[in-house]
Design a protein around this motif. Structure first.
Motif, short mmCIF file in Angstrom:
data_model
loop_
_atom_site.label_atom_id
_atom_site.label_comp_id
_atom_site.label_asym_id
_atom_site.label_seq_id
_atom_site.Cartn_x
_atom_site.Cartn_y
_atom_site.Cartn_z
N THR A 2 0.83 -1.19 0.00
CA THR A 2 0.00 0.00 0.00
C THR A 2 0.87 1.25 0.00
OG1 THR A 2 -1.76 -1.14 1.22
CG2 THR A 2 -1.79 1.27 1.24
N LEU A 3 0.59 2.15 -0.93
CA LEU A 3 1.18 3.47 -0.95
C LEU A 3 0.20 4.44 -0.32
CD1 LEU A 3 3.03 5.84 -1.98
CD2 LEU A 3 1.71 5.72 -4.12
N GLY A 4 0.67 5.25 0.60
CA GLY A 4 -0.16 6.29 1.19
C GLY A 4 0.31 7.65 0.71
N TYR A 5 -0.65 8.45 0.19
CA TYR A 5 -0.30 9.81 -0.21
C TYR A 5 -1.57 10.64 -0.33
CZ TYR A 5 2.43 13.62 -1.98
OH TYR A 5 3.04 14.84 -2.08
N TRP A 6 -1.36 11.95 -0.47
CA TRP A 6 -2.48 12.86 -0.70
C TRP A 6 -3.16 12.54 -2.04
CZ3 TRP A 6 -3.35 15.19 3.65
CH2 TRP A 6 -2.31 15.65 4.46
N ASN A 7 -4.39 12.99 -2.19
CA ASN A 7 -5.14 12.75 -3.43
C ASN A 7 -4.82 13.83 -4.46
OD1 ASN A 7 -6.43 14.81 -2.00
ND2 ASN A 7 -8.47 14.26 -2.71
N ILE A 8 -3.53 14.04 -4.72
CA ILE A 8 -3.06 15.03 -5.68
C ILE A 8 -1.89 14.44 -6.45
CG2 ILE A 8 -3.75 17.02 -4.28
CD1 ILE A 8 -0.79 17.25 -3.40
N ASN A 27 3.03 -5.03 -7.17
CA ASN A 27 1.60 -5.21 -6.94
C ASN A 27 1.20 -4.27 -5.80
OD1 ASN A 27 -1.02 -6.11 -6.78
ND2 ASN A 27 -0.51 -8.05 -5.78
N TRP A 28 0.49 -3.18 -6.15
CA TRP A 28 0.25 -2.15 -5.14
C TRP A 28 -1.14 -1.56 -5.27
CZ3 TRP A 28 -0.10 3.24 -6.60
CH2 TRP A 28 0.10 3.46 -7.97
N GLU A 29 -1.57 -0.94 -4.20
CA GLU A 29 -2.79 -0.16 -4.16
C GLU A 29 -2.48 1.14 -3.44
OE1 GLU A 29 -5.55 -2.58 -2.02
OE2 GLU A 29 -4.61 -2.18 -0.07
N GLU A 30 -3.39 2.08 -3.53
CA GLU A 30 -3.12 3.38 -2.93
C GLU A 30 -4.20 3.76 -1.92
OE1 GLU A 30 -1.92 7.98 -4.12
OE2 GLU A 30 -2.10 6.45 -5.68
N LYS A 31 -3.73 4.25 -0.78
CA LYS A 31 -4.59 4.85 0.23
C LYS A 31 -4.40 6.35 0.14
CE LYS A 31 -6.97 5.73 3.96
NZ LYS A 31 -8.46 5.71 3.92
N THR A 32 -5.44 7.07 -0.25
CA THR A 32 -5.31 8.51 -0.44
C THR A 32 -5.92 9.27 0.73
OG1 THR A 32 -7.37 8.60 -1.71
CG2 THR A 32 -5.32 8.36 -2.95
N TYR A 33 -5.35 10.43 0.99
CA TYR A 33 -5.81 11.33 2.04
C TYR A 33 -6.15 12.67 1.40
CZ TYR A 33 -3.67 7.76 4.95
OH TYR A 33 -3.33 6.56 5.52
N ASN A 52 4.85 9.96 7.74
CA ASN A 52 4.88 11.04 6.77
C ASN A 52 4.32 10.51 5.46
OD1 ASN A 52 5.36 13.59 5.76
ND2 ASN A 52 7.54 13.62 6.23
N LEU A 53 4.03 11.42 4.54
CA LEU A 53 3.56 11.06 3.21
C LEU A 53 4.59 11.48 2.17
CD1 LEU A 53 -0.16 12.23 3.55
CD2 LEU A 53 0.70 9.90 3.70
N PRO A 54 4.96 10.57 1.26
CA PRO A 54 4.40 9.24 1.05
C PRO A 54 4.93 8.22 2.05
CG PRO A 54 6.22 9.57 -0.45
CD PRO A 54 6.02 10.87 0.28
N TYR A 55 4.17 7.13 2.18
CA TYR A 55 4.65 5.98 2.92
C TYR A 55 4.31 4.71 2.15
CZ TYR A 55 -0.19 5.12 4.57
OH TYR A 55 -1.55 4.87 4.64
N ASP A 58 4.40 -2.71 3.34
CA ASP A 58 4.66 -3.94 2.60
C ASP A 58 4.69 -5.09 3.60
OD1 ASP A 58 5.30 -5.83 0.72
OD2 ASP A 58 7.39 -5.19 0.46
N GLY A 59 3.52 -5.72 3.82
CA GLY A 59 3.42 -6.73 4.87
C GLY A 59 3.63 -6.08 6.22
N ASP A 60 4.61 -6.58 6.98
CA ASP A 60 4.91 -6.03 8.29
C ASP A 60 5.87 -4.84 8.23
OD1 ASP A 60 3.31 -7.93 9.53
OD2 ASP A 60 4.97 -9.36 9.74
N PHE A 61 6.39 -4.57 7.04
CA PHE A 61 7.37 -3.49 6.90
C PHE A 61 6.69 -2.19 6.53
CE2 PHE A 61 10.43 -1.04 4.30
CZ PHE A 61 11.40 -0.85 5.27
N LYS A 62 7.08 -1.12 7.24
CA LYS A 62 6.52 0.20 6.98
C LYS A 62 7.66 1.20 6.85
CE LYS A 62 2.38 -0.81 9.76
NZ LYS A 62 1.54 -0.37 10.92
N ILE A 63 7.58 2.06 5.84
CA ILE A 63 8.64 3.04 5.62
C ILE A 63 8.02 4.33 5.09
CG2 ILE A 63 9.13 2.27 3.27
CD1 ILE A 63 11.80 3.38 5.80
N SER A 64 8.57 5.46 5.53
CA SER A 64 8.15 6.76 5.02
C SER A 64 9.40 7.53 4.60
CB SER A 64 7.38 7.55 6.09
OG SER A 64 8.22 7.82 7.20
#
Length: 217
Positions: A2-8, A27-33, A52-55, A58-64
């Motif tokens: 999952t990619l997290g970012y603003w809806n821009i 293989n990804w999807e996006e969570k928008t804010y 922070n955004l983007p983040y 990936d499973g148990d791994f999280k990075i920003s």
């Protein structure tokens, strides 16, 4: 993933991250804010270390943080984007930082107090293409030679902003960038994404206004 970012569009932070995921066939999807809605602030405190955004999740791994996210994508899915030797990786890091600086130089003008206007932002954007763009004057295919690296996607997106702001006057000043942009837009795997509905939706807002004081949309 999952990619997290603003809806821009999100300059090199949002769109370039999407470009790298598409090109590397992740293989990804996006969570928008939504900017100024408060939805990001609600989840931010409990999401991860250094939220922070983007983040990426990936499973148990999280990075920003943008560069860390870009390097993770490259090293996991397409190592050539970052380079396979210390020398190549150092060079890509250098190019990334230069690309980042020149992007932010004109984007910050949109949010700063003062007398900035669209004409001034456009001029700064066009000037900022020179450091990386001039590397292509020796007829190399990409910034590092024959294969694209992370920084090529930063330059590609910078060209998109320049074309938008200057009403397609970019190539009169930087002729070599026209073939480069076409080359990037037709890369395998990336072409389908770039011409598809997800990109069209995420790329519609160049800079959010408000809070930007100079509207370049």
């Amino acid at each position: 993933m999952t990619l997290g970012y603003w809806n821009i569009r999100g300059i090199h932070r949002g769109n370039v991250t999407r470009y790298l995921l598409a090109y590397s066939q992740a293989n990804w999807e996006e969570k928008t804010y939504t900017i100024m809605s408060g939805d990001w602030q609600q989840v931010k405190p409990d999401l991860m270390d250094f939220p922070n955004l983007p983040y990426l999740v990936d499973g148990d791994f999280k990075i920003s943080e943008t560069f860390a996210v870009h390097v993770y994508i490259a090293q996991k899915f397409c190592p050539s984007l970052y380079g396979t030797t210390p020398q190549e990786q150092a060079r890509v890091t250098q190019l990334n930082r230069i690309g980042d600086d020149n992007f932010m130089n004109f984007i910050k003008m949109c949010f700063a107090n003062g007398d900035n206007d669209k004409a001034g932002v456009t001029a700064k954007c066009m000037d900022g293409l020179a450091p990386l763009g001039n590397l292509l004057n020796d007829d190399r295919q990409f910034l590092q030679g024959q294969t694209p690296c992370i920084a090529d996607f930063i330059l590609f997106e910078h060209i998109n902003y320049a074309n938008h702001l200057s009403e397609n006057q970019t190539y009169a000043r930087y002729p070599k960038l026209e073939a480069f942009h076409a080359r990037m837009a037709n890369l395998p795997n990336f072409k389908e994404y770039y011409e598809g509905p997800h990109h069209a939706a995420s790329a519609a807002t160049w800079v959010p206004s408000p809070p930007a004081k100079v509207n370049i949309n």
